[in-house]
Design an enzyme around this catalytic site. Sequence first.
Site, PDB file in Angstrom:
ATOM      1  N   SER A   1       0.792  -1.020  -0.050  1.00 41.98           N
ATOM      2  CA  SER A   1       0.187   0.104   0.186  1.00 41.98           C
ATOM      3  C   SER A   1       0.857   1.222   0.034  1.00 41.98           C
ATOM      4  O   SER A   1       1.654   1.521  -0.811  1.00 41.98           O
ATOM      5  CB  SER A   1      -0.823  -0.025   1.335  1.00 41.98           C
ATOM      6  OG  SER A   1      -1.970   0.949   1.085  1.00 41.98           O
TER       7      SER A   1
ATOM      8  N   ASP B   1      -9.811  -3.903  -5.326  1.00 39.37           N
ATOM      9  CA  ASP B   1      -8.992  -3.296  -4.498  1.00 39.37           C
ATOM     10  C   ASP B   1      -9.822  -1.486  -4.386  1.00 39.37           C
ATOM     11  O   ASP B   1     -10.105  -1.259  -5.326  1.00 39.37           O
ATOM     12  CB  ASP B   1      -7.664  -2.867  -4.496  1.00 39.37           C
ATOM     13  CG  ASP B   1      -6.792  -2.492  -3.405  1.00 39.37           C
ATOM     14  OD1 ASP B   1      -7.531  -1.541  -2.661  1.00 39.37           O
ATOM     15  OD2 ASP B   1      -5.567  -2.781  -3.126  1.00 39.37           O
TER      16      ASP B   1
ATOM     17  N   HIS C   1      -7.899  -5.108  -1.453  1.00 38.97           N
ATOM     18  CA  HIS C   1      -6.687  -4.388  -0.801  1.00 38.97           C
ATOM     19  C   HIS C   1      -6.015  -5.189   0.348  1.00 38.97           C
ATOM     20  O   HIS C   1      -4.844  -5.471   0.193  1.00 38.97           O
ATOM     21  CB  HIS C   1      -7.057  -3.133  -0.187  1.00 38.97           C
ATOM     22  CG  HIS C   1      -5.992  -2.461   0.298  1.00 38.97           C
ATOM     23  ND1 HIS C   1      -5.118  -1.629  -0.730  1.00 38.97           N
ATOM     24  CD2 HIS C   1      -5.311  -2.017   1.333  1.00 38.97           C
ATOM     25  CE1 HIS C   1      -4.204  -1.077  -0.299  1.00 38.97           C
ATOM     26  NE2 HIS C   1      -4.322  -1.027   1.209  1.00 38.97           N
TER      27      HIS C   1
END
Length: 696
Positions: A548, A633, A668
Amino acid sequence: MKETSYNWPANIKAPVCEIKSTPLTAHGDTRTDNYYWLNDYFKKGPDSTKVVDYLLAENKYYDTMMSGTKTLQEKLYTEMKARIKEKDESVPSFKQGYFYYSRQVEGKDYFVYCRKKGTLDAAEEVLLDVNALAEGHNYFSARGFAISMDNNLMAYGIDMLSRREYTIYIKNLQTGETYKDAITGTEGDPVWANDNQSIFYAAKNPVTLLSEKIKKHVLGTAAATDKIVYQEKDPSNYIGVSKTKSDKYILITSQATLSSEIKWIDASKPNDAFAVFQPRIKEVLYDVDHANDRFYIRTNLHAKNFNIVTCTEDKKDSTNWKDLLPHSDSILVQAFELFKNFMAVSERINGLTQIHIINLKDNTGYYLAFDEPAYTASIGANPDFNTDVLRFNYTSLTTPVSVYDYNMVNKEKKLMKQQEVLGGFKVADYTTERAFATAKDGTKIPLSIVYKKGFNKNGNAPLLLYAYGSYGISTDAAFSSVRLSLLNRGFAFAIAHIRGGEEMGRYWYEDGKTMKKKNTFNDFIDCAQWLLDNKYTSTKHLYINGGSAGGLLMGAVVNMRPDLWNGVIAAVPFVDVVTTMSDPTIPLTTNEYDEWGNPANKESYDYMKSYSPYDNVEKKAYPNMLVTTGLHDSQVQYFEPAKWVAKLRAMKTDSNKLFLYTNMEAGHGGASGRFKPLKDKAREYAFFLALEGIAE
């Protein structure tokens, strides 16, 4: 067993992504994006099918190139799974006459949520069998689990796509009936009013996925008629709803990176209008809890590292706040937990977590003692207000997660449960260290390191370096049974506690955000250099990993110092900073302006562009890289890593490996459940091990 190299399949051509040049102009500056079209699946554009075809082609290429590791991946998965105690149970916590706990069923990915009335010897009530609900779904997440004040109803949230959009359901715990009430598009955060009929929750914008409304649902009514009790006008703010420890008040929090505001109602009067607790003050954050007929407030008003103040119920604004725990430049106040007679405060001193106990009768206090050089101590689940027993969690790089009950009166500590690691694991077989690297500007950066005894610091051993470094999120030393698969094969593992996190206080965070973001990247490189200089590893054996915003870190450092790393895994990486931050329709963008800057401002635009990984790919040699993403995501859209890989492949001058793997069914957080994520971890470890020439 160690080989000289892994035999990668020969003459396999990597996919070539089609170029469709798109000019992007701001402040008189034009960036040409050859792969902008890859966002068509997200935008539901004309090339949606071509996007999916490209992602599948990349997956096929990855599978073919990594095919020789299939046996290794299976072995890794099997040994990781074998360390997990499949039949397990959480330590019960007490609330309103019931003990609540979850238990894991052997062979199942999810949990069963249960309770017992009055005593642990009572009959078990199964409140929710998540395994049964998850059957037939590739992804499944259940959260919320809010119990009504009369103990008869439970509200909870379900997400089956991994975009963090939850549908709230209500179950009658007496009859077992799940009501027809189904509230879609929420954060999955139901909060009961004290009438046992009204639920407050945060509703999300279906496009941006921002929580922009707090609504009230009344049992038996259609969700479409739910009343909006608060609507957020500022798209840079996150909002949420909660209840105080006393159950007396319901709170709405609106918070950006730098400022916050809280509204309240009496939980017994759900039809009242919410009133402001303390009006928003520029660059002032505060959070609130209530007990003993007083409010307790953690704030950075005139207190950079936060302090704790109190006020009476009738005088809530900041002019009436009285100091309880004074501010310190060297101590970060992170959170607190209220009890009838005590307060437990989570603090951070010199980069290490501390638990500070304060007696609310006389304001005397003391700290719990911890012995290891690097560890994490955190306040656990403490729903019972009337107890003098604090539950806290403890772990380190060598100590499995441990749950303790601590009597705040007689100071006795009792171990309630320690994560059981099967397969012969012994703490004594591993060594943990804490060190400090010196950054370019002279700042000392903490490092936490672990390795198996027998590890030689001669520069020939492999080492995996990890960091995050954003949003003030601290990455503390914590145990991982999965990580043993690397340590047992000769790897060391290190965490770089770089600026952008909050390990060393609020100042640490502010020195690694917006116009100081490059400190984050430089710190990481300097930590790597310290490990090299001290012979923990060498550039031929140094591996790095981040996800991330930590994936942004990976992208930045491979542009800045591609020569330092033999292998890189960037998971769901935020790498197209300027383009994403310039598009307010992309989920979460507007919430991020105080973290990265707003590119509508030229100074911010220029600074972002100077480090954005996608914009700074050059014709040069890059290390071996595996980039992962999820098609669904909601935080870093799939097209960022996909575009980055396409550009890297077109421009890099080396013959090193470059793979893109897209989970076509997840978002995610990757796969859900206990065991599916182990497949992802086995895939990642196999990449590092193949590069290192370790075959089994």
